[in-house]
Write an enzyme that holds these catalytic residues in place. Sequence first.
Site, PDB file in Angstrom:
ATOM      1  N   ASP A  66      67.283   2.363   4.767  1.00 15.07           N
ATOM      2  CA  ASP A  66      67.409   1.135   5.537  1.00 15.07           C
ATOM      3  C   ASP A  66      66.205   0.857   6.428  1.00 15.07           C
ATOM      4  O   ASP A  66      65.351   1.732   6.627  1.00 15.07           O
ATOM      5  CB  ASP A  66      68.705   1.159   6.375  1.00 15.07           C
ATOM      6  CG  ASP A  66      68.946   2.509   7.049  1.00 15.07           C
ATOM      7  OD1 ASP A  66      67.972   3.249   7.271  1.00 15.07           O
ATOM      8  OD2 ASP A  66      70.111   2.812   7.358  1.00 15.07           O
ATOM      9  N   ASN A 134      80.927   5.765  13.523  1.00 17.51           N
ATOM     10  CA  ASN A 134      81.968   4.866  12.991  1.00 17.51           C
ATOM     11  C   ASN A 134      82.150   5.026  11.477  1.00 17.51           C
ATOM     12  O   ASN A 134      82.789   4.206  10.845  1.00 17.51           O
ATOM     13  CB  ASN A 134      81.625   3.408  13.337  1.00 17.51           C
ATOM     14  CG  ASN A 134      80.290   2.966  12.732  1.00 17.51           C
ATOM     15  OD1 ASN A 134      79.647   3.724  12.011  1.00 17.51           O
ATOM     16  ND2 ASN A 134      79.881   1.739  13.015  1.00 17.51           N
ATOM     17  N   HIS A 136      79.737   4.948   9.223  1.00 18.84           N
ATOM     18  CA  HIS A 136      78.780   4.244   8.357  1.00 18.84           C
ATOM     19  C   HIS A 136      77.844   5.217   7.638  1.00 18.84           C
ATOM     20  O   HIS A 136      77.552   6.291   8.132  1.00 18.84           O
ATOM     21  CB  HIS A 136      78.004   3.148   9.112  1.00 18.84           C
ATOM     22  CG  HIS A 136      76.929   3.613  10.051  1.00 18.84           C
ATOM     23  ND1 HIS A 136      76.457   2.848  11.092  1.00 18.84           N
ATOM     24  CD2 HIS A 136      76.202   4.777  10.112  1.00 18.84           C
ATOM     25  CE1 HIS A 136      75.508   3.494  11.727  1.00 18.84           C
ATOM     26  NE2 HIS A 136      75.337   4.669  11.156  1.00 18.84           N
ATOM     27  N   GLU A 141      78.223  -0.814   7.668  1.00 24.21           N
ATOM     28  CA  GLU A 141      79.160  -0.726   8.781  1.00 24.21           C
ATOM     29  C   GLU A 141      80.596  -0.879   8.268  1.00 24.21           C
ATOM     30  O   GLU A 141      80.811  -1.366   7.148  1.00 24.21           O
ATOM     31  CB  GLU A 141      78.844  -1.836   9.792  1.00 24.21           C
ATOM     32  CG  GLU A 141      77.436  -1.761  10.376  1.00 24.21           C
ATOM     33  CD  GLU A 141      77.275  -0.668  11.428  1.00 24.21           C
ATOM     34  OE1 GLU A 141      77.884   0.413  11.301  1.00 24.21           O
ATOM     35  OE2 GLU A 141      76.505  -0.890  12.381  1.00 24.21           O
TER      36      GLU A 141
HETATM   37  P1  PGA Z   1      72.020   9.987  13.990  1.00 27.66           P
HETATM   38  O1  PGA Z   1      72.371   8.720  13.071  1.00 27.66           O
HETATM   39  O2  PGA Z   1      71.488  11.024  13.076  1.00 27.66           O
HETATM   40  O3  PGA Z   1      70.987   9.469  14.956  1.00 27.66           O
HETATM   41  O4  PGA Z   1      73.297  10.397  14.659  1.00 27.66           O
HETATM   42  C1  PGA Z   1      73.117   8.894  11.920  1.00 27.66           C
HETATM   43  C2  PGA Z   1      73.502   7.549  11.364  1.00 27.66           C
HETATM   44  O5  PGA Z   1      73.814   6.624  12.133  1.00 27.66           O
HETATM   45  O6  PGA Z   1      73.511   7.414  10.118  1.00 27.66           O
END
Ligand code: PGA
Length: 256
Positions: A66, A134, A136, A141
Amino acid sequence: MRIVLCNSPEEAVSFTVNRIARLVARKPEAVLGLATGGTMEPVYTGLVAAHREGLSFAKATSFNLDEYVGLTPNHPQSYRYYMEQHLFGQVDMDPSRIFVPRGDLDPLEAAEAYESEIRSRGPMDLQLLGLGHNGHIGFNEPGSSLASRTRDKALTMSTREANARYFGPDETQPISALTMGIATIMDAKEILILAVGAAKAAAVRAVAEGPVTTMCPGSALQFHQNVTMVVDEDAGAGLVLKSYYREAETMHVDRD
Ligand code: PGA
């Protein structure tokens, strides 16, 4: 889903690094799906160390999951920039085989171009994933179609809050991102998802043991036949079948 319960975040990271390094050593022209975020920083540190010990990425191809919409590739908060800092600039990857969605171009056209590039060079041999609080994966999302492809996705408030720490007080934080879709991710031959820390425990449980639902996009991975989820003790704390996973792991035989 293979669940690997590690005793510490370091052990979980080292499992992940070894899996990727072993693949690239066995198949130098591997197509890798790469992820960003805090969890992945030590993974890239480990891959850079493996490179310094002789592992070459010269023939590998990579596609990142992304990119923020509105940021140029050289913007310090862009994921392209993150990747340059943590991996691309420190290993021998061929820049012509590095792909990150373009957040600074027309989102519709950039998404189509990305999917078509993946179609012509893919499928991913290994897709690396982090996990949002959450549920994702990528920036898919809750509410994302399980059949989604690369597109411009609005970020939830909880994701924006989780990532606000990377943006200075004078910087505008993007409100959407180009992300591979769930179906794009599911096309990978193998998926490796890494989560560490207590804040991920509920999402880990929902991905591995909850119902398959758009409310937890990562739960779609239950439909993939080659997924390994690597967690430390805190992230795995809520798993109901913990002792089963531990026992199954003692019987696991790597087939590559
Ligand atoms: P993080 O993000 O490694 O900063 O916790 C993971 C994500 O949101 O996919």
